[in-house]
Each structure stands twice: as structure tokens, then as C-alpha cells.
Design a protein around this motif. Structure first.
Motif, PDB file in Angstrom:
ATOM      1  N   ASN A 231       0.820  -1.205   0.000  1.00 48.04           N
ATOM      2  CA  ASN A 231       0.000   0.000   0.000  1.00 48.04           C
ATOM      3  C   ASN A 231       0.858   1.261   0.000  1.00 48.04           C
ATOM      4  N   VAL A 232       1.943   1.265   0.781  1.00 52.57           N
ATOM      5  CA  VAL A 232       2.824   2.427   0.847  1.00 52.57           C
ATOM      6  C   VAL A 232       3.452   2.702  -0.516  1.00 52.57           C
ATOM      7  N   ILE A 233       3.964   1.665  -1.157  1.00 53.34           N
ATOM      8  CA  ILE A 233       4.610   1.843  -2.461  1.00 53.34           C
ATOM      9  C   ILE A 233       3.596   2.333  -3.502  1.00 53.34           C
ATOM     10  N   GLU A 234       2.450   1.690  -3.573  1.00 56.87           N
ATOM     11  CA  GLU A 234       1.462   2.068  -4.582  1.00 56.87           C
ATOM     12  C   GLU A 234       0.925   3.478  -4.323  1.00 56.87           C
ATOM     13  N   ARG A 235       0.698   3.805  -3.046  1.00 57.20           N
ATOM     14  CA  ARG A 235       0.225   5.156  -2.701  1.00 57.20           C
ATOM     15  C   ARG A 235       1.255   6.204  -3.102  1.00 57.20           C
ATOM     16  N   SER A 236       2.521   5.931  -2.817  1.00 59.77           N
ATOM     17  CA  SER A 236       3.583   6.890  -3.113  1.00 59.77           C
ATOM     18  C   SER A 236       3.735   7.101  -4.615  1.00 59.77           C
ATOM     19  N   VAL A 237       3.677   6.025  -5.380  1.00 56.85           N
ATOM     20  CA  VAL A 237       3.782   6.129  -6.836  1.00 56.85           C
ATOM     21  C   VAL A 237       2.590   6.890  -7.400  1.00 56.85           C
ATOM     22  N   PHE A 238       1.398   6.582  -6.925  1.00 54.47           N
ATOM     23  CA  PHE A 238       0.184   7.221  -7.455  1.00 54.47           C
ATOM     24  C   PHE A 238       0.163   8.716  -7.147  1.00 54.47           C
ATOM     25  N   ARG A 239       0.507   9.076  -5.918  1.00 53.77           N
ATOM     26  CA  ARG A 239       0.470  10.498  -5.551  1.00 53.77           C
ATOM     27  C   ARG A 239       1.545  11.298  -6.284  1.00 53.77           C
ATOM     28  N   THR A 240       2.679  10.692  -6.549  1.00 53.05           N
ATOM     29  CA  THR A 240       3.732  11.389  -7.278  1.00 53.05           C
ATOM     30  C   THR A 240       3.327  11.638  -8.725  1.00 53.05           C
ATOM     31  N   GLY A 241       2.632  10.662  -9.316  1.00 58.28           N
ATOM     32  CA  GLY A 241       2.205  10.788 -10.702  1.00 58.28           C
ATOM     33  C   GLY A 241       3.326  10.475 -11.677  1.00 58.28           C
ATOM     34  N   GLN A 242       3.023  10.590 -12.965  1.00 58.64           N
ATOM     35  CA  GLN A 242       4.018  10.316 -13.994  1.00 58.64           C
ATOM     36  C   GLN A 242       5.134  11.347 -13.918  1.00 58.64           C
ATOM     37  N   THR A 243       6.337  10.862 -13.873  1.00 59.33           N
ATOM     38  CA  THR A 243       7.485  11.755 -13.777  1.00 59.33           C
ATOM     39  C   THR A 243       8.725  11.028 -14.273  1.00 59.33           C
ATOM     40  N   GLU A 244       9.709  11.812 -14.720  1.00 56.79           N
ATOM     41  CA  GLU A 244      10.993  11.227 -15.087  1.00 56.79           C
ATOM     42  C   GLU A 244      11.989  11.323 -13.953  1.00 56.79           C
ATOM     43  N   GLU A 245      11.594  12.019 -12.880  1.00 61.66           N
ATOM     44  CA  GLU A 245      12.453  12.138 -11.703  1.00 61.66           C
ATOM     45  C   GLU A 245      12.185  10.978 -10.742  1.00 61.66           C
ATOM     46  N   LYS A 246      13.206  10.558 -10.067  1.00 62.22           N
ATOM     47  CA  LYS A 246      13.021   9.495  -9.090  1.00 62.22           C
ATOM     48  C   LYS A 246      12.092   9.954  -7.968  1.00 62.22           C
ATOM     49  N   ILE A 247      11.305   9.015  -7.448  1.00 59.58           N
ATOM     50  CA  ILE A 247      10.352   9.340  -6.380  1.00 59.58           C
ATOM     51  C   ILE A 247      11.117   9.571  -5.087  1.00 59.58           C
ATOM     52  N   SER A 248      10.896  10.753  -4.493  1.00 57.69           N
ATOM     53  CA  SER A 248      11.651  11.122  -3.300  1.00 57.69           C
ATOM     54  C   SER A 248      10.824  11.074  -2.018  1.00 57.69           C
ATOM     55  N   THR A 249       9.489  11.057  -2.159  1.00 63.45           N
ATOM     56  CA  THR A 249       8.623  11.081  -0.985  1.00 63.45           C
ATOM     57  C   THR A 249       7.880   9.759  -0.850  1.00 63.45           C
ATOM     58  N   VAL A 250       8.084   9.085   0.245  1.00 62.00           N
ATOM     59  CA  VAL A 250       7.375   7.845   0.548  1.00 62.00           C
ATOM     60  C   VAL A 250       6.285   8.158   1.571  1.00 62.00           C
ATOM     61  N   ILE A 251       5.045   7.877   1.221  1.00 62.84           N
ATOM     62  CA  ILE A 251       3.917   8.236   2.075  1.00 62.84           C
ATOM     63  C   ILE A 251       3.508   7.012   2.877  1.00 62.84           C
ATOM     64  N   ILE A 252       4.076   6.892   4.054  1.00 61.14           N
ATOM     65  CA  ILE A 252       3.790   5.748   4.912  1.00 61.14           C
ATOM     66  C   ILE A 252       2.453   5.917   5.613  1.00 61.14           C
ATOM     67  N   ASP A 253       2.165   7.124   6.087  1.00 60.91           N
ATOM     68  CA  ASP A 253       0.935   7.394   6.826  1.00 60.91           C
ATOM     69  C   ASP A 253       0.017   8.295   6.000  1.00 60.91           C
ATOM     70  N   PRO A 254      -1.046   7.754   5.407  1.00 61.36           N
ATOM     71  CA  PRO A 254      -1.926   8.583   4.569  1.00 61.36           C
ATOM     72  C   PRO A 254      -2.740   9.590   5.374  1.00 61.36           C
ATOM     73  N   PHE A 255      -2.816   9.426   6.698  1.00 62.43           N
ATOM     74  CA  PHE A 255      -3.554  10.353   7.549  1.00 62.43           C
ATOM     75  C   PHE A 255      -2.719  11.567   7.943  1.00 62.43           C
ATOM     76  N   GLN A 256      -1.412  11.493   7.699  1.00 60.59           N
ATOM     77  CA  GLN A 256      -0.516  12.590   8.057  1.00 60.59           C
ATOM     78  C   GLN A 256      -0.507  13.604   6.926  1.00 60.59           C
ATOM     79  N   THR A 257      -0.829  14.864   7.239  1.00 61.52           N
ATOM     80  CA  THR A 257      -0.943  15.882   6.193  1.00 61.52           C
ATOM     81  C   THR A 257       0.413  16.402   5.749  1.00 61.52           C
ATOM     82  N   ASP A 258       1.354  16.517   6.679  1.00 62.85           N
ATOM     83  CA  ASP A 258       2.688  17.004   6.339  1.00 62.85           C
ATOM     84  C   ASP A 258       3.623  15.823   6.180  1.00 62.85           C
TER      85      ASP A 258
END
Length: 328
Positions: A231-258
Motif C-alpha cells: 500500500n505504501v509503495i502504490e500510494r507513493s507512486v500514485f500520488r507522485t504521478g508520472q514523472t521522469e524524476e526518481k520518487i523522493s517522498t514515501v507516504i507511509i501514513d496517509p492520515f498525516q498531512t505534512d
């Protein structure tokens, strides 16, 4: 409709030992008990036991014992006749009948009531049962695989689980390692889930993760194991969206706003906190070795007790002790 059989991802030594044990047990027609934390992949191990066995062309039927109340559970397992209870208007074939010739996987076994435990024991002993509302005895040939994250030995000691049923189910026990014990599998798992979601979304390219993102994956303790990790990996990829840059933000807690704030984690570092610049594989092995050393110290070098704490089989514990030369 064919089941979508998922392969077990990872090449760590502890996972390899578990898969090797599973493959060997697939060949023998005996009940098997699978132990592991929630989300660790117990059903995948059960599928492997079935599809590597001679029963692989026969049904593989599953039932989550925690998802159904006692009244419905009995009907789901053994079936019922018309008139067996209010609303029973036709014959219902239970999971045992549907699994005849194949395998029945009982997940969350520790939640099963004492009454159903007794009926299950009789079926294992004699291969016989009756549908609810019937006096006709039916016979089936079903291999039972059970799974739980509960400590059934402790439950049996407190009268919460039948000793004789536990003895019959545990011809052998497979311990599925939690993700924190197989950290070297994280890069392979992350790539697998990220590529799978990218393909599902129709994206042609997945750029990978930055080192900082990978570090956050290694530092988290993963109480939900592979299920949470996916879930963490898929959430992080989806929120980042299509990009040519490497994904830098991993969203472990979807309830955390910051998401710039670190997620609270249980410390993975045990007694050795010295900063190192060793290769990744060496650092992982150092971490595994320290886990073993600390567990052995806590239990006065009693290997069986240390293995139980780490949720390792005794053979796995002995193998790691030999690997790290801790008995010298």
C-alpha cells in the motif's frame, strides 16, 4: 474462474529457507500450520503448498475464520440441509465438500470456537462429517492448511484451544518471517509493486526511488508487513504521478498531512548504533547478526527461546547461527 496466483517476492536467505521448507512439505499429504504476523504472506505460502502438491489440479478453497460468526461458520464449513434453520430452503455444500480432493485453507484459525474445533478434529481424524440438519455421514478427502498470527500453544495452555487439535494440525509448522527480518528484500519488493501499479495505470516508465526514499523504507518497522508495504509503495507512486524524476517522498501514513515530518517508528537499530559506510548487503547482515546476538543474550543463549521470540523455526535459527559463526 482460475485464481490469480501471486509469486512470493524476495531472495533473502530467511525467505529462501521458508520457501524450501514449504516446497518439501508440499509433497506429503499432512495438515500444516502456518504461523506469521498479519500481512506477512501466509496465504501465499498456503497456495504454494497446494500448487506444488499432487492436488494442484483440484480445488483450493479458503475460509477466513475471523470473518464469519459461529452459526454461519458451521454452515460454511460443513453445509446444511433444507429446514436446518430459518431461511435454509435448499442444500448448501460447505467448504469441505467443495474442497474434496483438494485443499482447504483455514485462515485466522485461532478465532474458531471450541464447538467447531471439536467437529474439525473429528473430520481430520476420520474424514467424516454431517451437514447441518442431516444424519447422513459424508466422507471427503481434503488436505487442511491452517494459518494464524496467534500463539496457539499459549492458547492451548490456557484452555482456549484444543491440545489434540493443535497436535493434529501441526504435523509441521511453517514460520513466515516478518518484513523487518528480511530487509534485503525491500528493493525488489518496492520495484515489483511500483512497476505493477505503473503498468495498471498505463504508464510506460517508472524512474525508481531516491536513496532518501529507500532509507525511509528501511527505517520503518512495518507492523503490517507486505500488505502495508504494498500500500505504501502504490500510494507513493500514485500520488507522485508520472514523472521522469526518481520518487523522493514515501507516504507511509496517509492520515498525516505534512509528509515532510518523519513517521514515528520503532527503532530498528538495536545495540550497535555506529554509523557505517559499508555496502548495503553487509549492513543488512550486520543488522540480522545483532538481532540474533541480542535475542540470545536476553534468553541466556537458549536458542529455542530466542528463535521463538524472533518467530524463527529452530532450523532457521541454527542456520543463521552457523552463518554468522555465533557458536564459536
Amino acid at each position: 474462474m482460475e485464481r490469480d496466483i501471486q509469486r512470493v517476492i524476495g531472495s533473502s536467505s530467511i525467505l529462501a529457507a521458508t520457501l524450501d521448507q514449504t516446497s518439501r512439505l508440499a509433497a506429503i499429504n499432512r495438515p500444516i500450520l502456518i504461523m506469521g504476523e498479519r500481512g506477512s504472506g501466509k496465504e501465499l505460502i498456503a497456495e504454494r503448498l497446494h500448487f506444488l502438491s499432487e492436488r494442484w489440479e483440484q480445488p483450493f478453497i479458503t475460509l477466513n475464520c475471523a470473518a464469519i460468526n459461529d452459526e454461519l461458520m458451521e454452515s460454511e464449513l460443513f453445509g446444511h440441509e433444507p429446514g436446518a434453520f430459518t431461511g435454509a430452503t435448499r442444500i448448501h455444500h460447505g467448504r469441505f465438500e467443495r474442497a474434496d480432493g483438494g485443499t482447504l485453507f483455514l485462515d485466522e484459525l485461532g478465532t474458531m470456537s471450541a464447538k467447531l474445533q471439536e467437529k474439525l478434529l473429528r473430520l481430520i481424524e476420520y474424514g467424516e462429517f454431517e451437514r447441518l440438519g442431516s444424519q447422513k455421514t459424508l466422507r471427503v478427502d481434503v488436505r487442511i492448511i491452517a494459518a494464524t498470527n496467534a500463539n496457539l500453544r499459549d492458547m492451548a495452555a490456557h484452555g482456549e484451544f484444543r491440545d489434540d487439535l493443535l497436535d493434529r494440525l501441526a504435523f509441521d509448522v511453517i514460520h513466515v518471517p516478518p518484513l523487518r527480518q528480511r530487509l534485503e528484500d525491500i528493493p525488489e519488493l518496492a520495484e515489483h509493486f511500483a512497476l505493477r501499479l505503473s503498468s495498471e495505470l498505463g504508464w510506460d516508465y517508472f524512474p525508481g526511488f531516491t536513496q532518501e526514499a529507500m532509507d525511509s523504507l528501511f527505517q520503518y518497522h512495518w507492523p503490517g508487513n507486505i500488505r502495508e508495504f504494498r500500500n505504501v509503495i502504490e500510494r507513493s507512486v500514485f500520488r507522485t504521478g508520472q514523472t521522469e524524476e526518481k520518487i523522493s517522498t514515501v507516504i507511509i501514513d496517509p492520515f498525516q498531512t505534512d509528509q515532510t515530518k518523519p513517521v514515528e517508528t520503532a527503532p530498528l537499530v538495536t545495540e550497535d548504533t555506529e554509523e557505517t559506510h559499508q555496502p548495503f548487503k553487509q549492513q543488512v547482515e550486520n543488522f540480522q547478526k545483532q538481532l540474533l546476538i541480542n535475542a540470545l543474550k536476553r534468553h541466556q543463549h537458549h536458542q529455542a527461546k530466542a528463535a521463538e521470540e524472533l518467530q524463527l523455526s529452530y532450523d532457521q535459527m541454527r542456520g543463521l547461527i552457523r552463518k554468522f559463526k555465533l557458536n564459536q
